[in-house]
Design an enzyme around this catalytic site. Structure first.
Site, PDB file in Angstrom:
ATOM      1  CB  ALA A  94      -0.958   0.005   1.192  1.00  0.00           C
ATOM      2  CG  LEU A  95       4.518   0.383  -1.772  1.00  0.00           C
ATOM      3  CD1 LEU A  95       5.558   0.067  -2.840  1.00  0.00           C
ATOM      4  CD2 LEU A  95       5.125   0.224  -0.384  1.00  0.00           C
ATOM      5  CG  HIS A  96       2.409   6.204   1.748  1.00  0.00           C
ATOM      6  ND1 HIS A  96       3.591   6.697   2.248  1.00  0.00           N
ATOM      7  CD2 HIS A  96       1.924   5.377   2.701  1.00  0.00           C
ATOM      8  CE1 HIS A  96       3.805   6.220   3.449  1.00  0.00           C
ATOM      9  NE2 HIS A  96       2.813   5.403   3.752  1.00  0.00           N
ATOM     10  N   GLY A 127       5.785   8.345   1.130  1.00  0.00           N
ATOM     11  CA  GLY A 127       6.707   8.106   2.246  1.00  0.00           C
ATOM     12  C   GLY A 127       7.620   6.921   1.942  1.00  0.00           C
ATOM     13  CG  HIS A 128       5.982   2.969   1.705  1.00  0.00           C
ATOM     14  ND1 HIS A 128       4.622   3.138   1.640  1.00  0.00           N
ATOM     15  CD2 HIS A 128       6.209   2.269   2.847  1.00  0.00           C
ATOM     16  CE1 HIS A 128       4.048   2.558   2.682  1.00  0.00           C
ATOM     17  NE2 HIS A 128       4.981   2.035   3.436  1.00  0.00           N
ATOM     18  CB  SER A 185      -0.511   1.855   4.317  1.00  0.00           C
ATOM     19  OG  SER A 185       0.814   1.905   3.876  1.00  0.00           O
ATOM     20  NE  ARG A 186      -3.077   0.604  10.623  1.00  0.00           N
ATOM     21  CZ  ARG A 186      -1.830   0.218  10.846  1.00  0.00           C
ATOM     22  NH1 ARG A 186      -0.832   1.065  10.662  1.00  0.00           N
ATOM     23  NH2 ARG A 186      -1.560  -1.016  11.267  1.00  0.00           N
ATOM     24  N   GLY A 243      11.151   4.725   8.137  1.00  0.00           N
ATOM     25  CA  GLY A 243      10.631   6.077   8.327  1.00  0.00           C
ATOM     26  C   GLY A 243      10.520   6.435   9.803  1.00  0.00           C
TER      27      GLY A 243
END
Ligand code: PAF
Length: 280
Positions: free
Chosen positions: A32-34, A36-37, A186-187, A147
């Site tokens: 559920a990458l965003h 930040g990742h 991811s949440r 992170g």
């Protein structure tokens, strides 16, 4: 970019890279990458020849069955983002591949795991330590990137690497935020539009704490911040903690430690969010 699901296959590829003298950077994720990742991967790409991202929703670190069931699963989309960002290898094992037998390891992180997330999510950090140790053994990285949003997790992983004498460097990377200040998570996709519009109050509250530091006592700030967040529709604070950044022990006064950070965990509806900010 090559996607591996088998430990044996990825290990033989990595052994070859190591034999060729390539340095290996590693970003463990639950998918559920965003952004930040992706920022962790970008840091890894700057510093290493081969960059591995693992995608594994680790069942043993969830103390809440519903949270595990509702965790977003977006492997195909994740792989697209990783390829675009320049990732070399994805490791996406099944639960059976990672845990062919009952998990028996038990780690002890002393006080570090007794506060905040450790206090409220029983067994969580043992589950994180077990999977991260296995992933490090499989991927054999020179450097691994985490992170600072999960600041306590970062401290636990540094302690794990020291306890186990693992030959790699742990790099902590800054929190990436949405424009309105909400920390990327991811949440966040599970928030309703109304919840999403209120969620930036967490970062506002952390900034308010920073602004009040030195003006009011820590005790007073904790009460006021909690009252204010709990007054927001759908928000329920689990904890607000002002702690020594190095030991993660809560502090009672502003001169008790050189480096102090504020931490918040709360429920926004049924979605649990965490954030933190350096205060001094
Ligand atoms: O931070 C996470 O996403 C997870 O806790 C990690 C480090 C990938 C272990 O499952």
């Amino acid at each position: 970019m090559i996607v591996y699901t088998s430990i044996k296959d990825i290990q033989s590829a990595i052994r070859q890279h190591r034999a060729d003298g390539h340095s290996i950077g590693f970003v463990p994720t639950m998918g559920a990458l965003h952004r930040g990742h992706i920022s962790l991967l970008e840091q890894s790409i700057k510093e290493n020849d081969i960059n591995i991202v693992s995608i594994f929703i680790n069942p043993i670190q969830f103390n809440n069955k519903q949270d595990l069931e509702k965790y977003p699963r977006t492997l195909e989309d994740d792989c697209k983002k990783l390829e675009e960002a320049g990732c070399s290898i994805v490791f996406a094992p099944s639960a059976g591949e990672m845990y062919p037998e009952e998990v028996k390891e038990h780690y002890d992180f002393g006080q570090l795991e007794k506060v905040m997330e450790g206090e409220h999510r029983s067994g969580h950090f043992n589950g994180v330590a077990v999977v991260v140790k296995r992933l490090f053994d499989i991927c054999m990285p020179n450097k691994a990137y985490f992170g600072e949003k999960d600041f306590q997790q970062l401290a636990i992983i540094k302690a794990l690497v020291e306890q186990e004498n693992m030959p790699l460097e742990i790099i902590g990377c800054p929190i990436i935020r949405e424009e309105d200040g909400l920390a990327m998570s991811s949440r966040n996709v599970r928030l309703s539009p109304e919840e999403r519009s209120i969620a930036p109050e967490i970062f506002k509250s952390l900034n308010w704490i920073r602004q009040q530091a030195g003006e009011r006592s820590i005790g007073e700030i904790l009460i006021l911040a909690e009252e204010k967040l709990n007054a927001m529709p759908g928000m329920k604070v689990e904890y607000i903690c002002i702690a020594d950044e190095d030991t993660l022990m809560p502090v009672q006064s502003w001169d008790e430690a050189d480096n102090i950070r504020a931490f918040i965990a709360l429920f926004m509806g049924d979605v649990r969010l965490i954030d933190n900010l350096k205060i001094k």
